[in-house]
Design a protein around this motif. Structure first.
Motif, PDB file in Angstrom:
ATOM      1  N   TYR A 152      57.203  10.526  19.838  1.00  0.00           N
ATOM      2  CA  TYR A 152      56.432  11.245  18.821  1.00  0.00           C
ATOM      3  C   TYR A 152      54.996  10.733  18.730  1.00  0.00           C
ATOM      4  CZ  TYR A 152      60.702  13.502  17.263  1.00  0.00           C
ATOM      5  OH  TYR A 152      61.840  14.264  17.215  1.00  0.00           O
ATOM      6  N   MET A 153      54.801   9.433  18.905  1.00  0.00           N
ATOM      7  CA  MET A 153      53.454   8.874  18.845  1.00  0.00           C
ATOM      8  C   MET A 153      52.599   9.392  19.996  1.00  0.00           C
ATOM      9  SD  MET A 153      52.320   4.840  18.799  1.00  0.00           S
ATOM     10  CE  MET A 153      52.861   4.590  20.494  1.00  0.00           C
ATOM     11  N   SER A 154      53.160   9.383  21.215  1.00  0.00           N
ATOM     12  CA  SER A 154      52.395   9.862  22.372  1.00  0.00           C
ATOM     13  C   SER A 154      52.143  11.368  22.286  1.00  0.00           C
ATOM     14  CB  SER A 154      53.122   9.517  23.671  1.00  0.00           C
ATOM     15  OG  SER A 154      54.438  10.024  23.678  1.00  0.00           O
ATOM     16  N   SER A 155      53.078  12.120  21.702  1.00  0.00           N
ATOM     17  CA  SER A 155      52.876  13.565  21.533  1.00  0.00           C
ATOM     18  C   SER A 155      51.723  13.848  20.580  1.00  0.00           C
ATOM     19  CB  SER A 155      54.161  14.218  21.019  1.00  0.00           C
ATOM     20  OG  SER A 155      55.213  14.091  21.945  1.00  0.00           O
ATOM     21  N   ALA A 156      51.663  13.082  19.480  1.00  0.00           N
ATOM     22  CA  ALA A 156      50.558  13.252  18.522  1.00  0.00           C
ATOM     23  C   ALA A 156      49.224  12.864  19.153  1.00  0.00           C
ATOM     24  CB  ALA A 156      50.826  12.412  17.274  1.00  0.00           C
ATOM     25  N   LEU A 157      49.192  11.769  19.899  1.00  0.00           N
ATOM     26  CA  LEU A 157      47.962  11.340  20.571  1.00  0.00           C
ATOM     27  C   LEU A 157      47.544  12.338  21.647  1.00  0.00           C
ATOM     28  CD1 LEU A 157      48.701   7.516  20.884  1.00  0.00           C
ATOM     29  CD2 LEU A 157      47.020   8.606  19.385  1.00  0.00           C
ATOM     30  N   PHE A 158      48.515  12.980  22.270  1.00  0.00           N
ATOM     31  CA  PHE A 158      48.227  14.052  23.231  1.00  0.00           C
ATOM     32  C   PHE A 158      47.493  15.197  22.542  1.00  0.00           C
ATOM     33  CE2 PHE A 158      50.242  18.024  25.115  1.00  0.00           C
ATOM     34  CZ  PHE A 158      49.292  18.172  26.106  1.00  0.00           C
ATOM     35  N   PHE A 178      41.447  12.271  30.644  1.00  0.00           N
ATOM     36  CA  PHE A 178      42.188  11.080  31.075  1.00  0.00           C
ATOM     37  C   PHE A 178      43.310  10.764  30.088  1.00  0.00           C
ATOM     38  CE2 PHE A 178      42.764   6.512  30.373  1.00  0.00           C
ATOM     39  CZ  PHE A 178      43.233   6.112  31.619  1.00  0.00           C
ATOM     40  N   PHE A 179      42.985  10.789  28.790  1.00  0.00           N
ATOM     41  CA  PHE A 179      43.996  10.498  27.771  1.00  0.00           C
ATOM     42  C   PHE A 179      45.044  11.606  27.680  1.00  0.00           C
ATOM     43  CE2 PHE A 179      40.768   7.523  25.876  1.00  0.00           C
ATOM     44  CZ  PHE A 179      41.543   6.380  26.049  1.00  0.00           C
ATOM     45  N   ILE A 180      44.644  12.836  27.974  1.00  0.00           N
ATOM     46  CA  ILE A 180      45.622  13.926  28.033  1.00  0.00           C
ATOM     47  C   ILE A 180      46.660  13.627  29.114  1.00  0.00           C
ATOM     48  CG2 ILE A 180      45.917  16.321  28.815  1.00  0.00           C
ATOM     49  CD1 ILE A 180      43.418  17.045  27.256  1.00  0.00           C
ATOM     50  N   GLY A 181      46.190  13.225  30.289  1.00  0.00           N
ATOM     51  CA  GLY A 181      47.108  12.861  31.360  1.00  0.00           C
ATOM     52  C   GLY A 181      47.983  11.680  30.991  1.00  0.00           C
ATOM     53  N   LEU A 182      47.388  10.694  30.325  1.00  0.00           N
ATOM     54  CA  LEU A 182      48.125   9.480  29.941  1.00  0.00           C
ATOM     55  C   LEU A 182      49.209   9.781  28.912  1.00  0.00           C
ATOM     56  CD1 LEU A 182      47.978   6.211  30.158  1.00  0.00           C
ATOM     57  CD2 LEU A 182      46.822   6.399  27.961  1.00  0.00           C
ATOM     58  N   PHE A 183      48.813  10.392  27.789  1.00  0.00           N
ATOM     59  CA  PHE A 183      49.753  10.584  26.680  1.00  0.00           C
ATOM     60  C   PHE A 183      50.764  11.693  26.961  1.00  0.00           C
ATOM     61  CE2 PHE A 183      46.046   8.804  24.158  1.00  0.00           C
ATOM     62  CZ  PHE A 183      46.613   7.560  24.020  1.00  0.00           C
ATOM     63  N   SER A 184      50.350  12.746  27.681  1.00  0.00           N
ATOM     64  CA  SER A 184      51.316  13.804  28.019  1.00  0.00           C
ATOM     65  C   SER A 184      52.387  13.260  28.960  1.00  0.00           C
ATOM     66  CB  SER A 184      50.602  14.995  28.655  1.00  0.00           C
ATOM     67  OG  SER A 184      50.031  14.649  29.906  1.00  0.00           O
ATOM     68  N   GLN A 185      51.983  12.381  29.882  1.00  0.00           N
ATOM     69  CA  GLN A 185      52.961  11.788  30.794  1.00  0.00           C
ATOM     70  C   GLN A 185      53.887  10.835  30.057  1.00  0.00           C
ATOM     71  OE1 GLN A 185      53.024  12.727  34.273  1.00  0.00           O
ATOM     72  NE2 GLN A 185      55.056  11.987  33.776  1.00  0.00           N
ATOM     73  N   TRP A 186      53.340  10.081  29.110  1.00  0.00           N
ATOM     74  CA  TRP A 186      54.180   9.207  28.276  1.00  0.00           C
ATOM     75  C   TRP A 186      55.226  10.025  27.527  1.00  0.00           C
ATOM     76  CZ3 TRP A 186      50.454   5.183  25.573  1.00  0.00           C
ATOM     77  CH2 TRP A 186      50.265   4.107  26.442  1.00  0.00           C
ATOM     78  N   ALA A 187      54.785  11.117  26.906  1.00  0.00           N
ATOM     79  CA  ALA A 187      55.706  11.945  26.121  1.00  0.00           C
ATOM     80  C   ALA A 187      56.787  12.553  26.999  1.00  0.00           C
ATOM     81  CB  ALA A 187      54.925  13.048  25.401  1.00  0.00           C
ATOM     82  N   ALA A 249      54.310  17.244  16.243  1.00  0.00           N
ATOM     83  CA  ALA A 249      54.743  15.871  16.537  1.00  0.00           C
ATOM     84  C   ALA A 249      54.922  15.060  15.264  1.00  0.00           C
ATOM     85  CB  ALA A 249      53.725  15.196  17.460  1.00  0.00           C
ATOM     86  N   LEU A 250      53.974  15.155  14.335  1.00  0.00           N
ATOM     87  CA  LEU A 250      54.062  14.379  13.094  1.00  0.00           C
ATOM     88  C   LEU A 250      55.206  14.870  12.214  1.00  0.00           C
ATOM     89  CD1 LEU A 250      50.279  13.945  12.161  1.00  0.00           C
ATOM     90  CD2 LEU A 250      51.815  12.273  13.218  1.00  0.00           C
ATOM     91  N   LEU A 251      55.380  16.189  12.141  1.00  0.00           N
ATOM     92  CA  LEU A 251      56.428  16.760  11.296  1.00  0.00           C
ATOM     93  C   LEU A 251      57.811  16.315  11.762  1.00  0.00           C
ATOM     94  CD1 LEU A 251      57.294  18.681   9.030  1.00  0.00           C
ATOM     95  CD2 LEU A 251      57.257  20.551  10.686  1.00  0.00           C
ATOM     96  N   PHE A 252      58.093  16.487  13.053  1.00  0.00           N
ATOM     97  CA  PHE A 252      59.406  16.104  13.574  1.00  0.00           C
ATOM     98  C   PHE A 252      59.561  14.590  13.631  1.00  0.00           C
ATOM     99  CE2 PHE A 252      59.485  20.496  14.805  1.00  0.00           C
ATOM    100  CZ  PHE A 252      60.828  20.841  14.803  1.00  0.00           C
TER     101      PHE A 252
END
Length: 266
Positions: A152-158, A178-187, A249-252
């Motif tokens: 959920y944290m990585s989805s919100a940061l995405f 760059f952060f889109i690639g990072l956090f989307s891959q984490w999620a 992401a925050l709601l769920f």
């Protein structure tokens, strides 16, 4: 290898190919033709199939009655595992709202940086680099942070990173991508690892086959977001994509904190 390492390494290979493949195809098209690029791609698929032929897997034949219960097994799993059900629903929604960014990114870069085609190519390279780094460090991070919290944290940061793409500054754009690639891959990777760990081995394939259907929401989301871009504008559409991804992401995520499954270790 542990399951976490295996899933991460698999995603690492995919992101390496995402960064190298388009560049190779571009050189082939420039030197020869688009037809040659497609022909070589087909050849690569054929070689991949040949490499798969020697692989052998142990197959346990199921009785017909048991095979017909597969759908029931998946439904029962999500009924009993509320955390997994919420992750699956979140993934379906975020795939539609956020992960369709790849389809609309060329339109956004053309709007913000007209007649600068190289901006899009560089942006996608930054995205692939972010995904590669994500898969390298994710196994170590999951040793310290729970999978559910990480998802959920990585989805919100995405979603927050999606908002940064509307910047007219090239450095901020590349940093956001760059952060889109990072956090989307984490999620996405954390999602897969969670179900690999939380589903019994005899039912894992049945449940994962349904869980991985979330990728089917990307084309649907791309179609909806394309209509939105026509009606509202591409910048407004990216703002809507980012805000909706953050909210989902925050709601769920809050729901998961408030309602813990009895007997489920998160």
């Amino acid at each position: 290898l542990t399951t976490t390492q295996t899933v991460s390494y698999h995603s690492f290979i995919i992101n390496i190919c995402r960064s190298i493949g388009p560049a190779v195809a571009g050189f082939i098209m420039a030197a020869y033709s688009a037809q040659m690029a497609f022909a070589l791609q087909a050849l690569c698929y054929l070689i991949s199939i040949l490499f798969c032929l020697p692989l052998k897997f142990k197959v346990n034949k199921q009785p017909k009655a048991e095979t017909e219960m597969n759908i029931k097994i998946v439904v029962d799993y999500f009924k009993e595992n509320n955390v997994g059900a919420r992750i699956f629903i979140t993934s379906l929604l975020i795939m539609a709202t956020g992960f369709s960014y790849t389809t609309l990114l060329p339109v956004l870069t053309d709007k913000t940086f007209p007649d600068q085609v190289q901006i899009f190519g560089t942006a996608m390279t930054c995205c692939a680099i972010g995904g590669i780094i994500a898969t390298i460090i994710l196994p170590n991070i999951l040793d310290k942070i729970s999978m559910v919290k990480m998802y959920y944290m990585s989805s919100a940061l995405f979603g927050i990173s999606l908002l940064g793409t509307i910047s007219s500054n090239t450095f901020l754009l590349f940093l956001s991508i760059f952060f889109i690639g990072l956090f989307s891959q984490w999620a996405r990777t954390t999602n897969r690892i969670y179900f690999q760990h939380r589903v019994e081995s005899e039912h894992r394939g049945k449940v994962l086959s349904v869980v991985m259907m979330d990728r089917g929401m990307i084309p649907l989301g791309a179609m909806l977001m394309s209509f939105s871009a026509e009606l509202l504008g591409i910048i407004e559409t990216f703002i809507a994509m980012g805000v909706s991804t953050i909210v989902i992401a925050l709601l769920f995520g809050l729901l998961s904190r408030q309602r813990k499954d009895g007997g489920n270790v998160i």
